[in-house]
Design a protein around this motif. Structure first.
Motif, PDB file in Angstrom:
ATOM      1  N   GLY A 202       0.671  -1.171   0.125  1.00  0.00           N
ATOM      2  CA  GLY A 202      -0.065  -0.031  -0.061  1.00  0.00           C
ATOM      3  C   GLY A 202       0.815   1.064  -0.084  1.00  0.00           C
ATOM      4  N   LEU A 203       2.038   1.246  -0.244  1.00  0.00           N
ATOM      5  CA  LEU A 203       2.993   2.220  -0.098  1.00  0.00           C
ATOM      6  C   LEU A 203       2.849   3.225  -1.378  1.00  0.00           C
ATOM      7  CD1 LEU A 203       6.215   0.871   1.615  1.00  0.00           C
ATOM      8  CD2 LEU A 203       4.284   2.378   2.671  1.00  0.00           C
ATOM      9  N   PHE A 204       2.598   2.505  -2.629  1.00  0.00           N
ATOM     10  CA  PHE A 204       2.666   3.232  -3.710  1.00  0.00           C
ATOM     11  C   PHE A 204       1.330   2.982  -4.498  1.00  0.00           C
ATOM     12  CE2 PHE A 204       6.983   2.011  -3.148  1.00  0.00           C
ATOM     13  CZ  PHE A 204       7.783   3.273  -3.050  1.00  0.00           C
ATOM     14  N   GLU A 205       0.846   3.913  -5.475  1.00  0.00           N
ATOM     15  CA  GLU A 205      -0.402   3.788  -6.508  1.00  0.00           C
ATOM     16  C   GLU A 205       0.192   3.259  -7.706  1.00  0.00           C
ATOM     17  OE1 GLU A 205      -3.350   4.365  -5.363  1.00  0.00           O
ATOM     18  OE2 GLU A 205      -2.568   5.181  -3.340  1.00  0.00           O
ATOM     19  N   LEU A 206      -0.633   2.492  -8.205  1.00  0.00           N
ATOM     20  CA  LEU A 206      -0.374   1.979  -9.608  1.00  0.00           C
ATOM     21  C   LEU A 206      -0.053   3.494 -10.507  1.00  0.00           C
ATOM     22  CD1 LEU A 206      -3.494  -0.331 -10.462  1.00  0.00           C
ATOM     23  CD2 LEU A 206      -1.200  -0.834  -9.324  1.00  0.00           C
ATOM     24  N   GLY A 207       0.958   2.962 -11.294  1.00  0.00           N
ATOM     25  CA  GLY A 207       1.445   4.263 -12.206  1.00  0.00           C
ATOM     26  C   GLY A 207       2.612   4.965 -11.552  1.00  0.00           C
ATOM     27  N   ASP A 208       2.686   4.936 -10.266  1.00  0.00           N
ATOM     28  CA  ASP A 208       3.856   5.665  -9.737  1.00  0.00           C
ATOM     29  C   ASP A 208       5.178   5.358  -9.972  1.00  0.00           C
ATOM     30  OD1 ASP A 208       2.129   6.977  -8.089  1.00  0.00           O
ATOM     31  OD2 ASP A 208       2.770   5.897  -6.029  1.00  0.00           O
ATOM     32  N   ARG A 209       6.115   6.456 -10.181  1.00  0.00           N
ATOM     33  CA  ARG A 209       7.625   6.065 -10.542  1.00  0.00           C
ATOM     34  C   ARG A 209       8.373   5.580  -9.561  1.00  0.00           C
ATOM     35  NH1 ARG A 209      11.748   9.977 -13.740  1.00  0.00           N
ATOM     36  NH2 ARG A 209      11.543  11.206 -12.060  1.00  0.00           N
ATOM     37  N   VAL A 210       8.965   4.647  -9.651  1.00  0.00           N
ATOM     38  CA  VAL A 210      10.101   4.176  -8.573  1.00  0.00           C
ATOM     39  C   VAL A 210      11.425   3.523  -8.922  1.00  0.00           C
ATOM     40  CG1 VAL A 210       8.133   3.214  -7.026  1.00  0.00           C
ATOM     41  CG2 VAL A 210       9.200   1.500  -8.525  1.00  0.00           C
ATOM     42  N   GLY A 211      12.160   3.589  -8.147  1.00  0.00           N
ATOM     43  CA  GLY A 211      13.495   3.210  -8.442  1.00  0.00           C
ATOM     44  C   GLY A 211      13.842   2.151  -7.528  1.00  0.00           C
ATOM     45  N   ILE A 212      14.929   1.124  -8.095  1.00  0.00           N
ATOM     46  CA  ILE A 212      15.230  -0.009  -7.275  1.00  0.00           C
ATOM     47  C   ILE A 212      16.768  -0.207  -7.274  1.00  0.00           C
ATOM     48  CG2 ILE A 212      15.204  -2.552  -6.761  1.00  0.00           C
ATOM     49  CD1 ILE A 212      12.719  -2.312  -8.400  1.00  0.00           C
ATOM     50  N   ALA A 213      17.487  -0.137  -6.068  1.00  0.00           N
ATOM     51  CA  ALA A 213      19.018  -0.046  -6.101  1.00  0.00           C
ATOM     52  C   ALA A 213      19.340  -1.492  -5.708  1.00  0.00           C
ATOM     53  CB  ALA A 213      19.284   0.790  -5.133  1.00  0.00           C
ATOM     54  N   TRP A 214      20.863  -1.391  -5.566  1.00  0.00           N
ATOM     55  CA  TRP A 214      21.480  -2.657  -5.079  1.00  0.00           C
ATOM     56  C   TRP A 214      20.969  -3.512  -4.123  1.00  0.00           C
ATOM     57  CZ3 TRP A 214      24.764  -6.021  -7.294  1.00  0.00           C
ATOM     58  CH2 TRP A 214      25.757  -6.877  -6.176  1.00  0.00           C
ATOM     59  N   ILE A 215      20.321  -2.812  -3.000  1.00  0.00           N
ATOM     60  CA  ILE A 215      19.858  -3.423  -1.826  1.00  0.00           C
ATOM     61  C   ILE A 215      18.197  -3.712  -2.356  1.00  0.00           C
ATOM     62  CG2 ILE A 215      19.068  -1.124  -0.608  1.00  0.00           C
ATOM     63  CD1 ILE A 215      19.383  -2.808   1.908  1.00  0.00           C
ATOM     64  N   PHE A 216      18.180  -5.192  -2.160  1.00  0.00           N
ATOM     65  CA  PHE A 216      16.804  -5.940  -2.644  1.00  0.00           C
ATOM     66  C   PHE A 216      15.962  -6.149  -1.572  1.00  0.00           C
ATOM     67  CE2 PHE A 216      13.763  -9.232  -3.569  1.00  0.00           C
ATOM     68  CZ  PHE A 216      13.155  -8.780  -4.872  1.00  0.00           C
ATOM     69  N   SER A 217      16.794  -6.679  -0.532  1.00  0.00           N
ATOM     70  CA  SER A 217      15.931  -6.763   0.741  1.00  0.00           C
ATOM     71  C   SER A 217      17.180  -7.274   1.866  1.00  0.00           C
ATOM     72  CB  SER A 217      15.025  -7.918   0.713  1.00  0.00           C
ATOM     73  OG  SER A 217      15.768  -9.314   0.571  1.00  0.00           O
ATOM     74  N   ALA A 218      16.690  -7.002   3.032  1.00  0.00           N
ATOM     75  CA  ALA A 218      17.629  -7.627   4.111  1.00  0.00           C
ATOM     76  C   ALA A 218      16.669  -8.181   5.522  1.00  0.00           C
ATOM     77  CB  ALA A 218      18.375  -6.355   4.720  1.00  0.00           C
ATOM     78  N   CYS A 219      17.149  -8.907   6.330  1.00  0.00           N
ATOM     79  CA  CYS A 219      16.112  -9.469   7.161  1.00  0.00           C
ATOM     80  C   CYS A 219      15.397  -8.512   8.195  1.00  0.00           C
ATOM     81  CB  CYS A 219      16.945 -10.597   7.960  1.00  0.00           C
ATOM     82  SG  CYS A 219      17.752  -9.752   9.655  1.00  0.00           S
ATOM     83  N   GLY A 220      15.711  -7.525   8.396  1.00  0.00           N
ATOM     84  CA  GLY A 220      14.967  -6.419   9.286  1.00  0.00           C
ATOM     85  C   GLY A 220      15.136  -6.731  10.750  1.00  0.00           C
ATOM     86  N   ASN A 221      15.742  -8.020  11.285  1.00  0.00           N
ATOM     87  CA  ASN A 221      15.675  -8.301  12.757  1.00  0.00           C
ATOM     88  C   ASN A 221      16.962  -8.178  13.296  1.00  0.00           C
ATOM     89  OD1 ASN A 221      12.909  -8.521  12.475  1.00  0.00           O
ATOM     90  ND2 ASN A 221      13.366 -10.712  11.427  1.00  0.00           N
ATOM     91  N   CYS A 222      18.129  -8.342  12.422  1.00  0.00           N
ATOM     92  CA  CYS A 222      19.250  -8.413  13.014  1.00  0.00           C
ATOM     93  C   CYS A 222      19.882  -7.477  13.727  1.00  0.00           C
ATOM     94  CB  CYS A 222      20.442  -9.224  12.036  1.00  0.00           C
ATOM     95  SG  CYS A 222      20.580  -8.179  10.941  1.00  0.00           S
TER      96      CYS A 222
END
Ligand SMILES: [Zn+2]
Ligand SMILES: [Zn+2]
Length: 339
Positions: free
Chosen positions: A77-97
């Motif tokens: 729910g963070l973006f609407e359809l059609g919003d322009r976005v960028g994706i960088a080298w970081i695709f994901s990380a665990c979020g808990n460590c």
């Protein structure tokens, strides 16, 4: 454009194959992005040649991705359809460590890189966890934004790791995509800082001085003054040893390279402890980027503004762009247009 196997580019100049693959489905909390542009990075050469090999093949490379949101997975729910976005080298990380919880998600054991650990942007579509997609300031065209996502963001992280104070002297050894963006950033964030550039080619040295470097010399030259910090963006070892010689006592060398090539490793044997390391000189590497490196840099780039020089290729010409990068035929950042 798919990488099927690890190979050396001097023996195979068409490592990527144009192929139809299914459009991915966004999972829970993911978005599907229709790609317009993807930047070409030196790291792709390291992936293809196996220095930082993708864990699974075939894989789609590319980690400077710009496009629009085409579909949302459940709970996204963070973006609407059609919003322009960028994706960088970081695709994901665990979020808990401990790394993730302390703003060092770039060091997470479970760090996943776009276009290496999962399919990247040399394609028409990509899915990504929505929290790892970035809004792109309106000021930038897609092709201008793409190089900012890697060369710019990692340059920004390198500069953070320098702990530089305004007025301290900074060296840049190597002057490619990242170096020239760092120089533009310095002029804005640290106006009293003088920048010294070490580069192999006349053209690069001239470009550095046009952008405001106070001095530009060859890799092995001694700078006229000793420097507080030097950022190395080269893929080899000679500049590391030479840079240590140009540091002040207590100075720091920040190595911004995911891997070094082995070709000139013999230079390390020339390391002379009193000349290169004693007097509390430090060496620190830069690993990956965090989401805040990317989003903070995009903001700063829009404020300054920094607009990178770029050269466009069609997606199906990705092999040509990669070979030109390998052969250092560089006029600004290379970006692939997906048409
Ligand atoms: Zn990159
Ligand atoms: Zn983690």
């Amino acid at each position: 454009m798919v990488l099927n196997k690890i190979c050396f580019l001097n023996r195979n100049n068409t490592p990527l194959e144009l192929r139809n693959i299914p459009v991915p489905e966004p999972s829970e909390n993911e978005i599907l992005v229709k790609i317009s542009t993807c930047g070409v990075c030196h790291t792709e050469l390291d992936e293809i040649e196996g220095r930082t090999a993708p864990p699974h093949l075939p894989v789609v490379l590319g980690h400077q991705v710009v496009g629009t949101v085409e579909k949302k997975g459940g709970n996204a729910g963070l973006f609407e359809l059609g919003d322009r976005v960028g994706i960088a080298w970081i695709f994901s990380a665990c979020g808990n460590c401990q790394y993730c919880l302390n703003d060092n998600e770039n060091l997470c054991d479970d760090f996943k890189a776009t276009g290496r650990d999962v399919n990247g942007g040399y394609a028409e579509y990509i899915t990504v966890p929505e929290k790892f997609a970035h809004s792109i300031p309106a000021l930038f065209s897609d092709s201008e934004a793409a190089p900012l996502l890697c060369a710019g963001a990692i340059g920004y992280r390198s500069l953070k790791l320098c702990n530089l104070k305004n007025g301290q002297r900074l060296g840049l050894t190597g002057f490619g995509a990242s170096g020239h963006l760092v120089l533009k950033m310095i002029r804005y964030k640290y106006p009293a800082t003088k920048v010294y550039v070490f580069a192999r080619s006349d053209k690069e040295r001239q470009f550095a001085q046009e952008l405001g470097a106070v001095w530009a010399g060859n890799t092995e030259d001694e700078s006229p003054e000793k420097l507080h910090c030097i950022i190395d963006t080269t893929p080899v070892w000679k500049p590391v040893v030479e840079a240590l010689n140009n540091l002040k006592a207590g100075g720091r060398l920040v190595i911004n390279a995911i891997r070094k090539e082995e070709v000139d490793k013999k230079y390390l044997l020339g390391l002379d402890y009193p000349k290169h390391l004693w007097m509390e000189k430090e060496i620190k590497s830069v690993a990956n980027v965090t989401r805040s490196d990317v989003s903070e840099f995009l903001q700063i780039a829009a404020e300054i503004p920094i607009k990178p020089e770029y050269q466009e290729y069609d997606l199906e010409d990705a092999n040509i762009a990669l070979m030109e990068l390998k052969e250092r035929k560089i006029r600004g950042a290379k970006v692939l247009r997906v048409t």
